[in-house]
Design an enzyme around this catalytic site. Structure first.
Site, PDB file in Angstrom:
ATOM      1  N   ASP A   1       6.269  53.501  39.153  1.00 51.84           N
ATOM      2  CA  ASP A   1       6.836  52.617  38.132  1.00 51.84           C
ATOM      3  C   ASP A   1       6.076  51.293  38.052  1.00 51.84           C
ATOM      4  O   ASP A   1       5.402  50.884  39.001  1.00 51.84           O
ATOM      5  CB  ASP A   1       8.298  52.272  38.489  1.00 51.84           C
ATOM      6  CG  ASP A   1       9.241  53.453  38.343  1.00 51.84           C
ATOM      7  OD1 ASP A   1       8.763  54.582  38.101  1.00 51.84           O
ATOM      8  OD2 ASP A   1      10.456  53.246  38.490  1.00 51.84           O
TER       9      ASP A   1
ATOM     10  N   HIS B   1       5.777  52.271  43.366  1.00 50.31           N
ATOM     11  CA  HIS B   1       5.376  51.311  42.331  1.00 50.31           C
ATOM     12  C   HIS B   1       3.864  51.110  42.373  1.00 50.31           C
ATOM     13  O   HIS B   1       3.331  50.754  43.431  1.00 50.31           O
ATOM     14  CB  HIS B   1       6.099  49.972  42.542  1.00 50.31           C
ATOM     15  CG  HIS B   1       7.587  50.078  42.370  1.00 50.31           C
ATOM     16  ND1 HIS B   1       8.426  50.472  43.390  1.00 50.31           N
ATOM     17  CD2 HIS B   1       8.369  49.889  41.282  1.00 50.31           C
ATOM     18  CE1 HIS B   1       9.679  50.497  42.936  1.00 50.31           C
ATOM     19  NE2 HIS B   1       9.670  50.159  41.661  1.00 50.31           N
TER      20      HIS B   1
HETATM   21 ZN   LIG Z   1      10.755  49.231  37.824  1.00 49.60          ZN
END
Ligand SMILES: [Zn+2]
Length: 349
Positions: free
Chosen positions: A133, A281
């Site tokens: 993400d 991430h």
């Molecule tokens: Zn996020």
């Protein structure tokens, strides 16, 4: 009977030895539950506070470990009169590789990730889906692409619309390497704290921005920032035929900043759940630094990586596409050379 919207597209050969080795790791298949006391994925607030604009390094940057993998060589090829990014070859005979690819029919917006959506438990014991993400981001996203490519892997990325506008060339590398690209809102707000209209705007602007900057259609896959959803927004995604992706395993890379500790944490959680969608991430240096070792440990543990694709592409909405095109035009105009913007029309001699 409702038809399971998952079709197995391809399955590579997995040896019995690997399967037996893997089986010893799955003593429990109870999925991870997100409990209220667990720390949130990310703090809510202005995106600029957490992610500085390009060119502004965070104060702690010097203390962060650098990714150990150099960016994959994604080369430009000319097709017709248009240069396109060429997919780098993966020639590693010992690569972890993709064990199978699943294709998801997002009609009616089925959700995935057992921590929030339990309708479709499509992963077999030992199978994982790698998700990233908050990109695209300089240095870290290319390093993650290189680590994935070194192991001939495909992952799913949930980029932020604003970041896609800032770094379209990096997003295009993600697409060029064959990864699945969904979206993760325009500016990473907690949508549960927004009005329905504000939340829809965040979702749609993110989708339009990522699709436009990717330069090719993206998947109708969406992840809520901080996994914060509402019943109304989930209903909206169902109307839009967009699948929400939750998680099974939170790497917690927003707070575990040492690569060794991050890898150990993910592997410990994975042994408990036995399988699952892993949340990471691609804007953290420590995540990029940890990924090669994590992939090695997944391989040694006999885990199998599943690539998730969408049957159809996302249909963005014209009004939001127009708004993003206008925002992009403003950005472009602000970067014109000064001589194009300010000209001497008269000068006293
Ligand atoms: Zn996020």
């Amino acid at each position: 009977m409702r038809k399971l919207p998952i079709v197995i597209v391809a399955t590579s050969v997995v040896t019995v030895v690997v399967a037996v080795a893997a089986a010893t790791h799955f003593l429990s298949t109870t999925p991870l539950k997100l409990d209220a006391s667990a720390p949130p994925e990310l703090t809510t607030g202005a995106i600029e506070a957490r992610w500085p604009k390009p060119g502004i390094e965070r104060p702690t940057a010097a203390a962060e470990p650098m990714p150990s993998v150099q960016p994959a060589e994604t080369t430009l090829q000319v097709t017709g009169n248009r240069p396109v990014l060429a997919k780098p070859a993966c020639n590693n005979p010992n690569a972890l590789g993709i064990s199978r690819t699943v294709q998801i029919d997002t009609t009616g917006g089925p959700g995935f990730g057992m921590s929030q959506y339990r309708e479709y438990d499509f992963l077999q014991p030992g199978e994982v889906v790698l998700t990233f993400d908050d990109g695209p981001w300089p240095v870290t996203t290319p390093a993650i692409l290189a680590a994935l490519n070194a192991e001939c892997l495909k992952a799913t990325f949930f980029p932020i619309g604003k970041h896609a506008i800032w770094h379209p060339e990096i997003l295009k590398q993600v697409v060029a390497q064959g990864h699945t690209v969904g979206s993760h809102t325009w500016s990473h707000q907690n949508l549960a704290h927004k009005t329905q209209q504000e939340a829809k705007d965040e979702i749609e602007k993110g989708m339009s921005a990522v699709a436009m900057m990717a330069g090719s259609p993206i998947a109708p896959f969406f992840r809520f920032p901080q996994l914060r959803q509402t019943a109304e927004l989930k209903a909206y995604l169902r109307e839009r035929n967009v699948s929400a992706f939750s998680i099974d395993i939170d790497s917690e890379d927003f707070k575990i900043r040492k690569p060794d500790a991050l890898v150990a944490s993910v592997m410990t959680k994975l042994k408990k759940t036995g399988k699952g969608i892993i949340l990471m991430h691609d804007l953290h240096k420590w995540t990029a630094a940890a990924l090669p070792d994590l992939l090695t440990q997944l391989k040694e543990g006999g885990y199998k990586v599943v690539h998730v694709q969408a049957k159809d592409t996302l249909a963005t909405l014209p009004d939001y596409d127009a708004a993003i095109a206008a925002a992009k035009a403003v950005k472009t105009s602000s970067t014109r050379p000064i001589s194009n913007v300010v000209q001497n029309v008269e000068q006293r001699r």
